[in-house]
Design a protein around this motif. Sequence first.
Motif, PDB file in Angstrom:
ATOM      1  N   ALA A  73       0.827  -1.211   0.000  1.00 30.81           N
ATOM      2  CA  ALA A  73       0.000   0.000   0.000  1.00 30.81           C
ATOM      3  C   ALA A  73       0.859   1.257   0.000  1.00 30.81           C
ATOM      4  O   ALA A  73       0.593   2.215  -0.737  1.00 30.81           O
ATOM      5  CB  ALA A  73      -0.938  -0.015   1.199  1.00 30.81           C
ATOM      6  N   ALA A  74       1.913   1.264   0.827  1.00 28.99           N
ATOM      7  CA  ALA A  74       2.766   2.454   0.931  1.00 28.99           C
ATOM      8  C   ALA A  74       3.534   2.699  -0.356  1.00 28.99           C
ATOM      9  O   ALA A  74       3.702   3.846  -0.782  1.00 28.99           O
ATOM     10  CB  ALA A  74       3.729   2.304   2.108  1.00 28.99           C
ATOM     11  N   VAL A  75       4.001   1.645  -0.994  1.00 21.92           N
ATOM     12  CA  VAL A  75       4.785   1.787  -2.215  1.00 21.92           C
ATOM     13  C   VAL A  75       3.888   2.134  -3.404  1.00 21.92           C
ATOM     14  O   VAL A  75       4.265   2.930  -4.270  1.00 21.92           O
ATOM     15  CB  VAL A  75       5.616   0.515  -2.452  1.00 21.92           C
ATOM     16  CG1 VAL A  75       6.238   0.499  -3.830  1.00 21.92           C
ATOM     17  CG2 VAL A  75       6.710   0.414  -1.386  1.00 21.92           C
ATOM     18  N   ARG A  76       2.703   1.574  -3.440  1.00 21.99           N
ATOM     19  CA  ARG A  76       1.757   1.980  -4.482  1.00 21.99           C
ATOM     20  C   ARG A  76       1.444   3.474  -4.385  1.00 21.99           C
ATOM     21  O   ARG A  76       1.320   4.158  -5.410  1.00 21.99           O
ATOM     22  CB  ARG A  76       0.467   1.170  -4.371  1.00 21.99           C
ATOM     23  CG  ARG A  76       0.572  -0.251  -4.889  1.00 21.99           C
ATOM     24  CD  ARG A  76      -0.764  -0.975  -4.827  1.00 21.99           C
ATOM     25  NE  ARG A  76      -0.670  -2.295  -5.420  1.00 21.99           N
ATOM     26  CZ  ARG A  76      -1.702  -3.139  -5.535  1.00 21.99           C
ATOM     27  NH1 ARG A  76      -2.899  -2.782  -5.080  1.00 21.99           N
ATOM     28  NH2 ARG A  76      -1.532  -4.320  -6.100  1.00 21.99           N
ATOM     29  N   ALA A  77       1.308   3.960  -3.164  1.00 19.78           N
ATOM     30  CA  ALA A  77       1.010   5.382  -2.971  1.00 19.78           C
ATOM     31  C   ALA A  77       2.131   6.271  -3.493  1.00 19.78           C
ATOM     32  O   ALA A  77       1.902   7.461  -3.766  1.00 19.78           O
ATOM     33  CB  ALA A  77       0.752   5.661  -1.492  1.00 19.78           C
ATOM     34  N   LEU A  78       3.334   5.722  -3.634  1.00 14.07           N
ATOM     35  CA  LEU A  78       4.468   6.468  -4.192  1.00 14.07           C
ATOM     36  C   LEU A  78       4.525   6.384  -5.713  1.00 14.07           C
ATOM     37  O   LEU A  78       5.449   6.914  -6.331  1.00 14.07           O
ATOM     38  CB  LEU A  78       5.768   5.935  -3.596  1.00 14.07           C
ATOM     39  CG  LEU A  78       5.947   6.160  -2.086  1.00 14.07           C
ATOM     40  CD1 LEU A  78       7.178   5.430  -1.579  1.00 14.07           C
ATOM     41  CD2 LEU A  78       6.032   7.640  -1.769  1.00 14.07           C
ATOM     42  N   GLY A  79       3.555   5.711  -6.298  1.00 17.11           N
ATOM     43  CA  GLY A  79       3.502   5.622  -7.751  1.00 17.11           C
ATOM     44  C   GLY A  79       4.362   4.536  -8.348  1.00 17.11           C
ATOM     45  O   GLY A  79       4.656   4.570  -9.546  1.00 17.11           O
ATOM     46  N   VAL A  80       4.754   3.556  -7.554  1.00 19.06           N
ATOM     47  CA  VAL A  80       5.622   2.484  -8.046  1.00 19.06           C
ATOM     48  C   VAL A  80       4.768   1.375  -8.660  1.00 19.06           C
ATOM     49  O   VAL A  80       3.831   0.878  -8.032  1.00 19.06           O
ATOM     50  CB  VAL A  80       6.503   1.921  -6.924  1.00 19.06           C
ATOM     51  CG1 VAL A  80       7.384   0.786  -7.457  1.00 19.06           C
ATOM     52  CG2 VAL A  80       7.365   3.020  -6.317  1.00 19.06           C
ATOM     53  N   PRO A 136       0.505  15.774  -7.803  1.00 13.00           N
ATOM     54  CA  PRO A 136      -0.227  14.519  -7.573  1.00 13.00           C
ATOM     55  C   PRO A 136       0.532  13.327  -8.141  1.00 13.00           C
ATOM     56  O   PRO A 136       1.185  13.420  -9.183  1.00 13.00           O
ATOM     57  CB  PRO A 136      -1.543  14.748  -8.307  1.00 13.00           C
ATOM     58  CG  PRO A 136      -1.264  15.816  -9.311  1.00 13.00           C
ATOM     59  CD  PRO A 136      -0.224  16.697  -8.687  1.00 13.00           C
ATOM     60  N   VAL A 137       0.451  12.218  -7.437  1.00 13.42           N
ATOM     61  CA  VAL A 137       1.095  10.981  -7.861  1.00 13.42           C
ATOM     62  C   VAL A 137       0.009   9.966  -8.174  1.00 13.42           C
ATOM     63  O   VAL A 137      -0.885   9.734  -7.355  1.00 13.42           O
ATOM     64  CB  VAL A 137       2.031  10.441  -6.762  1.00 13.42           C
ATOM     65  CG1 VAL A 137       2.598   9.082  -7.162  1.00 13.42           C
ATOM     66  CG2 VAL A 137       3.157  11.423  -6.491  1.00 13.42           C
ATOM     67  N   THR A 138       0.077   9.377  -9.345  1.00 13.36           N
ATOM     68  CA  THR A 138      -0.865   8.318  -9.705  1.00 13.36           C
ATOM     69  C   THR A 138      -0.454   7.033  -9.006  1.00 13.36           C
ATOM     70  O   THR A 138       0.703   6.611  -9.093  1.00 13.36           O
ATOM     71  CB  THR A 138      -0.879   8.097 -11.226  1.00 13.36           C
ATOM     72  OG1 THR A 138      -1.249   9.320 -11.870  1.00 13.36           O
ATOM     73  CG2 THR A 138      -1.872   7.005 -11.599  1.00 13.36           C
TER      74      THR A 138
END
Length: 277
Positions: A73-80, A136-138
């Motif tokens: 969840a945390a890494v997805r929030a960074l757009g990875v 914004p980060v997708t």
Amino acid sequence: MSSLALPGPLVDVHWLAERLDHPDLVVLDAGVGAHRGEPLPIAGARVFDLDGALSDHTDPRPHTMPDAAHFTAAVRALGVDDRSTVVVYDGAGVYSSARAWWMFRAMGFDRVAVLDGGLPAWTAAGLPRAAAGSAPVTAGDFTAAPRPGLIVDSSTVLAALADGTSAVLDARTAERFAGTAPEPREGLRGGHMPGAVNLPFGELQRAGRMLPPAELRARYGELVGDRERLLFSCGSGVTACVLTLGAELAGYRDLAVYDGSWSEWGLPSELPVATAE
């Protein structure tokens, strides 16, 4: 555009600068405390927060590994994304960025590298920094796939200390290892694990950059002989990963980080502690 391939677990500032516009690249500032690159990070960098979302706050020990769901969840929030190529850096040179690198590796993701020399090397090369913004980060589609054995507990370390075919290396200063300097965290015993070897993480660097592979291999060889299974510890599991990075650069492949490190081992318990005589 073709996918972005890394030359290895370490990249230099010019390699990164030439690829900042690649759509698959994600740059992460993994600094902790004063070693974070804000408010003038590398352009486009996002914060990999080891003091926040990227640690397990249900555990009283600092900087412990979150579970796969929280990491995802945390890494997805960074757009990875699963196809991303990630470069991590910090404001000290090579310090906490190595922790972020190993966390990705432990979660099954290999397209990650540490920026050699970190933000100081970037700045010294005259490369641009940008004001930290709130662009914004997708959200990405990254999914963790944990690899057992890359992050280990105290029972694994105890077994490694006893088996004769593994080496346990401690990244703390020589004084803390010997028990002649106080631990920075209250309530911890001084000293080291009986049978562990001291390798202060700064000895693997020159001017904030990692030593060449041949020098690293020679340094490790002096300490571990022909043992190839290496486990790493430090104060809270951060600089142990600098030793892990150095070992990988030196050609070692059977590597693990003790997540609890001295924050756990040093607590009053039955875990054995040795001090300088």
